[in-house]
Scaffold this active site. Structure first.
Site, PDB file in Angstrom:
ATOM      1  N   TYR A 128       0.827  -1.207   0.000  1.00  0.00           N
ATOM      2  CA  TYR A 128       0.000   0.000   0.000  1.00  0.00           C
ATOM      3  C   TYR A 128       0.867   1.266   0.000  1.00  0.00           C
ATOM      4  O   TYR A 128       0.413   2.329   0.378  1.00  0.00           O
ATOM      5  CB  TYR A 128      -0.923   0.029   1.218  1.00  0.00           C
ATOM      6  CG  TYR A 128      -2.004  -1.047   1.226  1.00  0.00           C
ATOM      7  CD1 TYR A 128      -2.052  -2.037   0.262  1.00  0.00           C
ATOM      8  CD2 TYR A 128      -2.993  -1.049   2.215  1.00  0.00           C
ATOM      9  CE1 TYR A 128      -3.027  -3.018   0.281  1.00  0.00           C
ATOM     10  CE2 TYR A 128      -3.978  -2.022   2.235  1.00  0.00           C
ATOM     11  CZ  TYR A 128      -3.984  -3.005   1.266  1.00  0.00           C
ATOM     12  OH  TYR A 128      -4.959  -3.970   1.283  1.00  0.00           O
ATOM     13  N   LYS A 177       5.046 -13.937   4.799  1.00  0.00           N
ATOM     14  CA  LYS A 177       5.081 -14.829   3.639  1.00  0.00           C
ATOM     15  C   LYS A 177       6.524 -14.890   3.155  1.00  0.00           C
ATOM     16  O   LYS A 177       6.837 -14.694   1.973  1.00  0.00           O
ATOM     17  CB  LYS A 177       4.133 -14.288   2.558  1.00  0.00           C
ATOM     18  CG  LYS A 177       3.936 -15.180   1.366  1.00  0.00           C
ATOM     19  CD  LYS A 177       3.051 -16.379   1.648  1.00  0.00           C
ATOM     20  CE  LYS A 177       3.009 -17.299   0.448  1.00  0.00           C
ATOM     21  NZ  LYS A 177       2.223 -18.530   0.708  1.00  0.00           N
ATOM     22  N   ASP A 210      -1.024 -17.765   4.767  1.00  0.00           N
ATOM     23  CA  ASP A 210      -2.110 -18.645   4.298  1.00  0.00           C
ATOM     24  C   ASP A 210      -2.476 -19.665   5.375  1.00  0.00           C
ATOM     25  O   ASP A 210      -3.662 -19.924   5.635  1.00  0.00           O
ATOM     26  CB  ASP A 210      -1.769 -19.327   2.956  1.00  0.00           C
ATOM     27  CG  ASP A 210      -0.284 -19.594   2.757  1.00  0.00           C
ATOM     28  OD1 ASP A 210       0.512 -19.165   3.606  1.00  0.00           O
ATOM     29  OD2 ASP A 210       0.088 -20.237   1.757  1.00  0.00           O
ATOM     30  N   ASP A 234      -4.804  -6.035   6.604  1.00  0.00           N
ATOM     31  CA  ASP A 234      -6.089  -5.554   6.101  1.00  0.00           C
ATOM     32  C   ASP A 234      -7.042  -6.739   5.927  1.00  0.00           C
ATOM     33  O   ASP A 234      -8.195  -6.721   6.367  1.00  0.00           O
ATOM     34  CB  ASP A 234      -5.841  -4.841   4.755  1.00  0.00           C
ATOM     35  CG  ASP A 234      -6.996  -3.970   4.326  1.00  0.00           C
ATOM     36  OD1 ASP A 234      -7.955  -3.807   5.121  1.00  0.00           O
ATOM     37  OD2 ASP A 234      -6.962  -3.435   3.206  1.00  0.00           O
TER      38      ASP A 234
END
Ligand code: NAD
Length: 340
Positions: A128, A177, A210, A234
């Site tokens: 972002y 990640k 995940d 988010d």
């Protein structure tokens, strides 16, 4: 004669249902006995006809001075080159920490009885960062740059540990990640592990995003504080809101060194705006978090307790919670609960 000084707080009622829910929140906050002088300012789409901009200078000046703000949802005008007003506010005041607690409401049907966790999301970096472009005029492809700095990782992870200590929390789980995003997410994980060594009193774990999403749905009690980067935070914070009944019931705090802005997480709900049936719970919880930040923890806890009591009793619940109450009637019940 002694005069009590009131705390000055910037109030942005916002667009759509904003004025209705923020009005309810102000009544509930004042019913706790908090001495507040509200400085009401315009922001959002509603500010444009009067000021020619969704974030007028008078609004920014007020927040710069008061350093504390309670805001309703703001509509970002579609087209016309306006970027998100909410993102602009976070950037302007470098509100790097977005804190979103999710706790089960007694009396409301949900998948789990005992969800009680907090997502601490980095609010200014990552995907972002606002740096993206098409690679050619025919828009055959687009690329975005994700920026992660050591400083950005350091301050958000430290914030999560300090928040854990201050609120009697036991465990911080860092979500990443790093197996794929080896440098950006990798740096976040590496800095997180370094900082965790300085907080031996708080348990630390890390998990790939995940897997985290799956574990949250299967057994949210595994989590206490989640700290993560902007995009993952988010998404995961909406997931955790869903675990406790939806966006209408959760509040968010946007915190920086210089200012803090408290808000309901939901949007302007144009479909029900002006009908007096919006649920003010999230705006009230934002008010409770704001009182805690002000150092009035006892008042903040009393306010949250009163909201939870009214919801559990099913009194004048708004239609989104299956009731037939109005914003005003629900607020009346919360005010009564605070005064009883
Ligand atoms: P929304 O949250 O406004 O509405 C989604 C659904 O939830 C609607 O059916 C709405 O009626 C319902 N809802 C939301 N809050 C409610 C409440 N307090 N009580 C009862 N029902 C409630 O999301 P949207 O429709 O995607 O967005 C509408 C506008 O809000 C857009 O302009 C968007 O940019 C803006 N927005 C602002 C913020 C913010 O300022 N923080 C956040 C999200 C969206």
């Amino acid at each position: 004669m002694t005069t009590k000084t009131k705390t000055v707080i910037t109030l942005l009622p916002g667009d759509g249902i904003g004025p209705e829910v923020v009005g309810g929140a102000v009544r509930a906050i004042e019913a706790t006995g908090a001495e507040i002088e509200w400085e009401t300012r315009d922001a959002g789409a509603g500010a444009i006809p009067k000021h020619g901009a969704p974030l007028p200078e008078a609004t920014l000046e007020s927040i710069r001075r008061t350093r504390l703000c309670l805001k309703g949802p703001l509509a970002t005008p579609i087209g016309g080159g306006y970027s998100s007003v909410n993102v602009a506010l976070r950037r302007e005041f470098d509100l790097f920490a977005n804190v979103r607690p999710a706790r089960t409401f007694a009396g409301l049907p949900g998948r789990y009885d005992k969800v009680d966790l907090v997502v601490v999301r980095e609010n200014t970096q990552g995907e972002y960062s606002g740096i993206e472009h098409y690679i050619d005029p025919s828009r055959s492809a687009a690329e975005a740059i994700s920026i992660i700095t050591r400083h950005g990782c350091d301050r958000i992870v430290r914030f999560a540990f300090e928040y854990a200590r201050a609120n009697g929390r036991k465990r911080v789980t860092l979500v990443h990640k790093a197996n794929i995003l080896k440098m950006t997410s990798g740096l976040f994980l590496q800095v997180g592990r370094e900082i965790a060594r300085g907080y031996g009193d708080i348990e630390f774990a890390d998990i790939i995003v995940d897997n985290c999403a799956m574990q949250l749905v299967r057994d949210p009690s595994r989590f206490d504080i989640i700290v993560t980067t902007n995009l993952f935070g988010d998404i995961l914070s909406d997931l955790t809101a869903g675990l406790v009944g939806g966006l209408g019931l959760v509040a968010g705090a946007n915190i920086g060194e210089e200012a803090a802005i408290f808000e309901a997480v939901h949007g302007t709900a144009p479909d029900i705006a002006g009908r007096g049936i919006a649920n003010p719970t999230a705006a009230m919880l934002a008010g409770a978090a704001m009182l805690e930040r002000l150092g009035q923890r006892e008042r903040g806890m009393r306010l949250e307790g009163a909201i939870r009591k009214v919801v559990a009793a099913g009194r004048d619940l708004t239609p989104d919670l299956g009731g037939q109450g109005t914003t005003g009637a629900f607020t009346d019940r919360v005010v009564e609960a605070l005064q009883s």
